[in-house]
Design a protein around this motif. Structure first.
Motif, short mmCIF file in Angstrom:
data_model
loop_
_atom_site.label_atom_id
_atom_site.label_comp_id
_atom_site.label_asym_id
_atom_site.label_seq_id
_atom_site.Cartn_x
_atom_site.Cartn_y
_atom_site.Cartn_z
N VAL A 57 0.70 -1.22 0.10
CA VAL A 57 0.03 -0.02 0.00
C VAL A 57 0.92 1.22 -0.11
CG1 VAL A 57 -1.95 1.17 1.41
CG2 VAL A 57 -1.77 -1.32 1.16
N LEU A 58 0.69 2.30 -0.67
CA LEU A 58 1.18 3.25 -0.85
C LEU A 58 0.32 4.47 -0.30
CD1 LEU A 58 3.38 5.66 -1.81
CD2 LEU A 58 2.07 5.55 -4.06
N PHE A 59 0.73 5.34 0.88
CA PHE A 59 0.15 6.42 1.36
C PHE A 59 0.77 7.74 0.91
CE2 PHE A 59 -0.94 2.94 3.89
CZ PHE A 59 -2.22 3.49 4.46
N VAL A 60 0.22 8.71 0.53
CA VAL A 60 0.80 9.99 0.23
C VAL A 60 0.43 11.16 1.21
CG1 VAL A 60 0.69 9.53 -2.21
CG2 VAL A 60 -1.23 10.72 -1.17
N GLN A 61 1.16 11.97 1.25
CA GLN A 61 1.01 13.08 2.31
C GLN A 61 0.14 14.62 1.60
OE1 GLN A 61 4.27 14.66 4.87
NE2 GLN A 61 2.91 13.95 6.56
N GLY A 62 -0.77 14.85 1.94
CA GLY A 62 -1.34 16.09 1.46
C GLY A 62 -0.17 17.18 1.49
N SER A 63 -0.41 18.22 0.50
CA SER A 63 0.45 19.46 0.60
C SER A 63 0.08 20.17 1.89
CB SER A 63 0.24 20.28 -0.55
OG SER A 63 1.13 21.31 -0.49
N GLY A 64 1.15 20.80 2.66
CA GLY A 64 0.79 21.32 4.10
C GLY A 64 -0.02 20.82 4.98
N SER A 65 0.08 19.26 4.89
CA SER A 65 -0.74 18.51 5.74
C SER A 65 0.04 17.50 6.44
CB SER A 65 -2.04 17.86 5.29
OG SER A 65 -2.56 16.97 5.96
N SER A 66 -0.28 16.95 7.78
CA SER A 66 0.35 16.14 8.40
C SER A 66 -0.35 14.67 8.10
CB SER A 66 0.79 16.10 9.73
OG SER A 66 -0.56 16.39 10.28
N GLU A 67 -1.56 14.81 7.55
CA GLU A 67 -2.33 13.59 7.32
C GLU A 67 -1.93 12.64 6.32
OE1 GLU A 67 -6.85 12.54 6.55
OE2 GLU A 67 -6.32 14.53 6.69
N TRP A 68 -1.75 11.27 6.49
CA TRP A 68 -1.60 10.34 5.35
C TRP A 68 -2.69 9.91 4.78
CZ3 TRP A 68 3.19 9.99 3.45
CH2 TRP A 68 4.52 10.39 4.19
N LYS A 69 -2.87 9.74 3.48
CA LYS A 69 -4.14 9.08 2.96
C LYS A 69 -3.44 8.06 1.74
CE LYS A 69 -7.15 13.04 3.26
NZ LYS A 69 -7.84 14.10 2.25
N GLU A 70 -4.28 7.11 1.79
CA GLU A 70 -4.10 5.90 1.13
C GLU A 70 -4.06 6.10 -0.51
OE1 GLU A 70 -5.76 1.54 -0.33
OE2 GLU A 70 -5.84 1.99 1.74
N PHE A 71 -3.19 6.03 -1.29
CA PHE A 71 -3.32 6.22 -2.63
C PHE A 71 -3.43 5.45 -3.56
CE2 PHE A 71 -1.20 6.71 -6.74
CZ PHE A 71 -1.52 8.09 -7.04
N GLY A 72 -3.06 4.01 -3.19
CA GLY A 72 -3.28 3.06 -4.15
C GLY A 72 -2.47 1.60 -3.34
N ARG A 73 -2.65 0.47 -4.43
CA ARG A 73 -2.32 -1.07 -3.77
C ARG A 73 -1.78 -1.46 -5.12
NH1 ARG A 73 -5.43 -3.13 1.11
NH2 ARG A 73 -6.31 -1.07 2.17
N GLN A 99 6.66 16.04 -1.97
CA GLN A 99 5.51 15.22 -2.06
C GLN A 99 6.04 13.99 -1.42
OE1 GLN A 99 5.28 15.97 -6.68
NE2 GLN A 99 3.30 15.03 -6.10
N ASN A 100 5.51 13.70 0.04
CA ASN A 100 5.87 12.61 0.72
C ASN A 100 5.20 11.37 0.38
OD1 ASN A 100 7.86 14.26 2.21
ND2 ASN A 100 6.40 15.31 3.18
N LEU A 101 5.95 10.18 0.50
CA LEU A 101 5.19 9.04 0.21
C LEU A 101 5.68 8.17 1.15
CD1 LEU A 101 6.46 8.39 -3.45
CD2 LEU A 101 4.48 9.65 -2.73
N ARG A 102 4.55 7.09 1.73
CA ARG A 102 5.09 6.15 2.39
C ARG A 102 4.57 4.76 2.15
NH1 ARG A 102 1.66 7.28 7.94
NH2 ARG A 102 0.40 5.31 7.20
N PHE A 103 5.33 3.89 2.45
CA PHE A 103 5.25 2.40 1.91
C PHE A 103 4.62 1.65 3.28
CE2 PHE A 103 7.13 4.24 -1.49
CZ PHE A 103 6.54 3.76 -2.60
N ASP A 104 3.43 1.33 3.59
CA ASP A 104 3.31 1.15 5.06
C ASP A 104 1.90 0.25 5.08
OD1 ASP A 104 3.82 1.86 7.78
OD2 ASP A 104 1.80 2.65 7.84
N PRO A 105 1.94 -0.77 6.06
CA PRO A 105 0.87 -1.77 6.01
C PRO A 105 -0.53 -1.25 6.75
CG PRO A 105 2.50 -2.34 7.75
CD PRO A 105 3.03 -1.06 6.87
N PRO A 106 -1.56 -1.27 6.19
CA PRO A 106 -2.75 -0.86 6.76
C PRO A 106 -3.18 -1.39 8.19
CG PRO A 106 -3.44 -2.05 4.87
CD PRO A 106 -1.85 -2.11 5.18
N GLY A 107 -3.06 -0.86 9.23
CA GLY A 107 -3.78 -1.39 10.53
C GLY A 107 -2.57 -2.40 11.21
#
Length: 557
Positions: A57-73, A99-107
């Protein structure tokens, strides 16, 4: 925001942490659904030799935000510590943004999962990948104390604007036998070459069981995935024998290019499958079988913008629920009640969707109807009365004109029933049927409290309308459960009537209550409503054009 440069990210992992005794760790997002399910059920996980199903799973961080959102799998891969994923992530790249990316397991950090399910994570900025040598970045996975978690490999490549799509079919003949008790279970893996001489996986066929002469199903692949628009770039194809434990046996390989494949449109092309090891060992080695290209065709993939630029007009029609279940408009509990300080739910939904769609309608004239009310002068129940009270010309000027006529109708009609959708759907379908050459596309917005009375007739109307250039948006207002609306949406099960299924999915339903912003920020919540409601319209328009083989007209100077 102006669209950024399209960048394709390819993901691989190497030397993932081997947590299992008999079965390789799951390479992917990185958690084991099998183990996760057993944890959730309260049972202990037992190692097994069966392949485990996982997803990166790839998560992306919104511009100017600390929140991570799932982008795709990525897709699921079984039983390997060194997975190469076929499914790519395509991102818009902005030079001016981090553009920050995070590769991370959900849950994976939740209480239901033990530390053994967490195989590490990686943080990286998209600019780092693009700026690294040859667009290739290797980053260690971290997060499991005292353990080496392996690495993640990221490859970034700017996508060409080539929008052609290839459909091809291949078969093989006399492949090497690899299975002791049976024949082989062959499948093909396609790789495109990179500028540095390395290869990136871009497609896998299905496995054809127990045969040395497989015929694979036809498949489609974008030209940019196959060769990124460079027709002479090498395309390498490996032939494997599938094994349940993931240790697929290599049968052989051959190389070609898009240009060479495209020549096969007029003739069958046969490739020799060669195994370099066998070739070195055996003097009399000829090949490990042959692969034949049976068919190859190319078509351009057009976008929504291509059709709009080519002159396709969106025609917007509104239908509003005037049934008694909405409550008396003069009462604050009514869904039609408008206070001096706030529009009603009906008016808000109409304004949110209409203000976006009116930009694509050149004449800004919108037919607007009400249904389920007794209308003057004789008090007859009507299921498609014009809000402007003009039967010959039900069009209102702009969204403001529709709002004005809606509020005027509330003062003159008597809310009644039943709630029938079919008449107004059939009305718009009749108009849509008059011009089916792609120059006109109709969007019907129905705003309702969801208590539908003519479900069967509505299904029949939708099935008929699905063959026409039109889409239906349903916004449900009020506290109802809306099961009937969800059924009409057809995302899970395609709408049908007496065994006849809708040609296309043309209905999009959203409940208005999901967009009532707790902070009272009406502008933001209405923007979200419009975005979600209109999200499927471009794809629905494209699906109509494609099934009718209608190409965009060339835009004038």
């Amino acid at each position: 925001n102006v669209p950024g440069t399209k960048v394709e990210l390819t993901v691989s992992c190497r030397n993932l942490l081997d947590m299992d005794t008999f079965s390789k760790s799951d390479p992917g997002g990185w958690w084991s659904w099998a183990r996760g399910a057993q944890h959730r059920q309260g049972t202990a996980w037992q190692p097994s030799s069966a392949p485990l199903s996982t997803v990166v799973v790839l998560f992306v961080q919104g511009s100017g935000s600390s929140e991570w959102k799932e982008f795709g799998r990525t897709e699921v891969i079984d039983n390997t510590l060194n997975p190469d994923f076929v499914r790519k992530f395509v991102l818009d790249y902005y030079f001016e943004e981090k553009q920050n990316l995070r590769f991370d397991p959900p849950g994976s950090h939740g209480a239901v999962l033990g530390v053994q399910d967490f195989l590490g994570q990686a943080f990286v900025a998209l600019g780092e990948v693009i700026g690294s040598q040859r667009g290739r970045l290797e980053r260690p996975l971290t997060g499991v104390p005292g353990k080496r978690c392996g690495t993640i490999l990221l490859l970034a490549e700017e996508l060409s604007n080539c929008r052609d799509i290839v459909t091809m079919q291949l078969c093989a003949n006399k492949l090497d036998k690899k299975d002791f008790f049976g024949k082989s279970d062959p499948f093909l893996v396609f790789y495109r070459s990179n500028e540095d001489g390395t290869f990136t996986i871009c497609h896998k066929t299905e496995v054809v069981k127990n045969t040395l002469n497989p015929v694979w199903q036809p498949f489609t692949i974008p030209v940019r995935a196959l060769c990124n628009g460079d027709y002479d770039r090498t395309v390498k194809i490996d032939v494997y024998d599938w094994d349940r434990d993931g240790s697929h046996d290599f049968i052989g390989e051959f190389a070609t290019s898009y240009r060479e494949l495209s020549r096969a449109q007029s003739q069958f092309t046969v490739y020799e499958v060669l195994n370099p090891r066998k070739k070195c060992k055996k003097k009399k080695y000829v090949n490990s079988g042959t692969v034949t290209l049976l068919s190859f065709s190319v078509e351009s993939e057009f976008t929504f913008v291509d059709y709009i630029r080519g002159g396709t007009q969106l025609n917007f029609t509104v239908a509003i629920d005037f049934t008694a279940s909405n409550g008396m408009p003069s009462q604050p509990t009514s869904l039609h009640y408008a206070s001096p300080y706030q529009l009603s739910a009906y008016a808000l939904a109409l304004k949110a969707v209409g203000e976006i769609i009116q930009d694509y309608d050149s004449d800004k004239l919108f037919p607007a109807y009400g249904f389920g009310a007794k209308v003057p002068p004789d008090g007859k129940i009507s299921h498609q009365f014009p809000l402007n009270n003009n039967m010959d010309n039900p069009s209102c000027v702009g969204i403001e004109g529709v709002l004005e006529s809606y509020l005027q109708s509330l003062r003159t009609v008597q809310l009644y029933g039943p709630t029938n959708f079919a008449p107004v759907i059939n009305q718009v379908a009749g108009t849509a049927a008059q011009v089916t050459d792609g120059s006109q596309y109709h969007v019907l917005l129905i705003i309702t409290d969801g208590v539908i009375s003519d479900m069967l007739q509505t299904k029949e109307a939708i099935v008929t309308a699905s063959a026409l250039p039109m889409s239906i948006i349903i916004v449900g207002v009020g506290p109802a459960e809306f099961e009937a609306m969800e059924e009409l949406d057809g995302d899970e099960v395609r709408v049908s009537f007496r065994g006849r299924y809708a040609e296309r999915d043309i209905v999009q339903f959203v409940p208005f209550r999901d967009y009532v912003d707790d902070s009272g920020n009406q502008v933001l919540s209405m923007a979200r409503l419009a975005k979600d409601v209109l999200a499927e319209i471009p794809e629905q328009l494209l699906s109509y054009m494609k099934t009718r083989d209608i190409k965009p007209r060339q835009a004038g100077p």
